[in-house]
Motif scaffolding. Structure first.
Motif, PDB file in Angstrom:
ATOM      1  N   ALA A 154       0.832  -1.210   0.000  1.00  0.00           N
ATOM      2  CA  ALA A 154       0.000   0.000   0.000  1.00  0.00           C
ATOM      3  C   ALA A 154       0.866   1.259   0.000  1.00  0.00           C
ATOM      4  N   LEU A 155       1.945   1.252   0.758  1.00  0.00           N
ATOM      5  CA  LEU A 155       2.849   2.399   0.784  1.00  0.00           C
ATOM      6  C   LEU A 155       3.485   2.615  -0.588  1.00  0.00           C
ATOM      7  N   ALA A 156       3.927   1.524  -1.218  1.00  0.00           N
ATOM      8  CA  ALA A 156       4.532   1.636  -2.557  1.00  0.00           C
ATOM      9  C   ALA A 156       3.524   2.168  -3.569  1.00  0.00           C
ATOM     10  N   VAL A 157       2.298   1.673  -3.511  1.00  0.00           N
ATOM     11  CA  VAL A 157       1.255   2.136  -4.440  1.00  0.00           C
ATOM     12  C   VAL A 157       0.932   3.603  -4.148  1.00  0.00           C
ATOM     13  N   GLY A 158       0.860   3.971  -2.886  1.00  0.00           N
ATOM     14  CA  GLY A 158       0.608   5.367  -2.530  1.00  0.00           C
ATOM     15  C   GLY A 158       1.708   6.281  -3.046  1.00  0.00           C
ATOM     16  N   LEU A 159       2.949   5.843  -2.926  1.00  0.00           N
ATOM     17  CA  LEU A 159       4.068   6.655  -3.408  1.00  0.00           C
ATOM     18  C   LEU A 159       4.080   6.791  -4.928  1.00  0.00           C
ATOM     19  N   MET A 160       3.357   5.901  -5.613  1.00  0.00           N
ATOM     20  CA  MET A 160       3.250   6.029  -7.075  1.00  0.00           C
ATOM     21  C   MET A 160       2.490   7.294  -7.476  1.00  0.00           C
ATOM     22  N   ALA A 161       1.828   7.935  -6.529  1.00  0.00           N
ATOM     23  CA  ALA A 161       1.129   9.192  -6.823  1.00  0.00           C
ATOM     24  C   ALA A 161       2.112  10.280  -7.245  1.00  0.00           C
ATOM     25  N   ILE A 162       3.336  10.208  -6.765  1.00  0.00           N
ATOM     26  CA  ILE A 162       4.335  11.223  -7.113  1.00  0.00           C
ATOM     27  C   ILE A 162       4.717  11.132  -8.586  1.00  0.00           C
ATOM     28  N   PRO A 163       5.128   9.947  -9.105  1.00  0.00           N
ATOM     29  CA  PRO A 163       5.416   9.900 -10.546  1.00  0.00           C
ATOM     30  C   PRO A 163       4.171  10.116 -11.409  1.00  0.00           C
ATOM     31  N   ALA A 164       2.995   9.758 -10.907  1.00  0.00           N
ATOM     32  CA  ALA A 164       1.764  10.016 -11.666  1.00  0.00           C
ATOM     33  C   ALA A 164       1.537  11.514 -11.808  1.00  0.00           C
ATOM     34  N   TYR A 165       1.811  12.248 -10.754  1.00  0.00           N
ATOM     35  CA  TYR A 165       1.685  13.704 -10.801  1.00  0.00           C
ATOM     36  C   TYR A 165       2.689  14.296 -11.793  1.00  0.00           C
ATOM     37  N   LEU A 166       3.925  13.801 -11.719  1.00  0.00           N
ATOM     38  CA  LEU A 166       4.959  14.294 -12.641  1.00  0.00           C
ATOM     39  C   LEU A 166       4.632  13.940 -14.091  1.00  0.00           C
ATOM     40  N   GLU A 167       4.035  12.775 -14.291  1.00  0.00           N
ATOM     41  CA  GLU A 167       3.625  12.363 -15.634  1.00  0.00           C
ATOM     42  C   GLU A 167       2.608  13.350 -16.212  1.00  0.00           C
ATOM     43  N   ALA A 168       1.664  13.761 -15.402  1.00  0.00           N
ATOM     44  CA  ALA A 168       0.647  14.706 -15.863  1.00  0.00           C
ATOM     45  C   ALA A 168       1.261  16.071 -16.148  1.00  0.00           C
ATOM     46  N   ARG A 169       2.169  16.507 -15.315  1.00  0.00           N
ATOM     47  CA  ARG A 169       2.832  17.798 -15.558  1.00  0.00           C
ATOM     48  C   ARG A 169       3.671  17.743 -16.824  1.00  0.00           C
ATOM     49  N   TRP A 170       4.348  16.636 -17.032  1.00  0.00           N
ATOM     50  CA  TRP A 170       5.195  16.478 -18.212  1.00  0.00           C
ATOM     51  C   TRP A 170       4.357  16.515 -19.486  1.00  0.00           C
TER      52      TRP A 170
END
Length: 180
Positions: A154-170
């Motif tokens: 769950a922690l690893a999946v939660g931390l995936m929110a950071i690259p998902a955010y960067l993906e959207a910004r990119w």
């Protein structure tokens, strides 16, 4: 597919929320055992489940149902190319790292009110010994605070929110925040 990382994070969040497993176990010498996750809670005192566990679990199960609906909607929107992000799992999994501190300070406060001399080391994960002296009686019990493997997932999946955010910004899309 426009947002593969966000889609993977949302689907894996949905899986974590739907799995009915406890994330952490707190044991106080086997006298009091607390199993918890953001979606269910059980407290057992001397082997008997406390009645408050049922009420707390019912409320947490309602939260689980809400998250399943919202994450399902977010998955649909991401598949349609609309970036929606959710920090619910990130927030829940990171906050669980602070719970051992909360338990430590609450236990110390309750014991101090009773004026009982104790030696209770700060335990963030693992086991330690708690010594209690009351009059001529001395008791030592093992305090165990352990995360289950589902917590680390769950922690690893939660931390995936950071690259998902960067993906959207990119990709240059304005990011709409989900309901959670």
């Amino acid at each position: 597919m426009r947002y593969p990382i966000a889609l993977a994070q949302t689907i894996l969040s949905l899986v974590v929320v739907a799995i009915p497993l406890y994330w952490w176990t707190y044991s106080f010498g086997g006298l009091l055992i607390i199993d918890s996750s953001p979606f269910q809670f059980t407290a057992r005192l001397l082997g008997t489940t406390l009645g408050i566990s049922y009420l707390v679990s019912a409320i947490l199960e309602a939260y689980r149902a809400y998250l399943i609906i919202v994450l399902g909607r977010n998955t649909y929107l991401i598949l349609r190319g609309i970036m929606v992000r959710s920090h619910a799992l990130l927030t829940a999994s990171l906050s669980y790292l602070a719970y051992p501190l909360v338990i430590y300070y609450v236990a110390n406060y309750v014991i101090a009110i009773q004026h009982i001399p104790t030696n209770y080391p700060l335990i963030l994960m693992g086991s330690g010994l708690m010594s209690i002296n009351y009059g001529e009686v001395s008791m030592t019990m093992t305090i165990t605070i352990m995360p289950h493997p589902i917590y680390w997932f769950a922690l690893a999946v939660g931390l995936m929110a950071i690259p998902a955010y960067l993906e959207a910004r990119w990709r240059g899309q304005s990011i709409s925040k989900g309901n959670v």
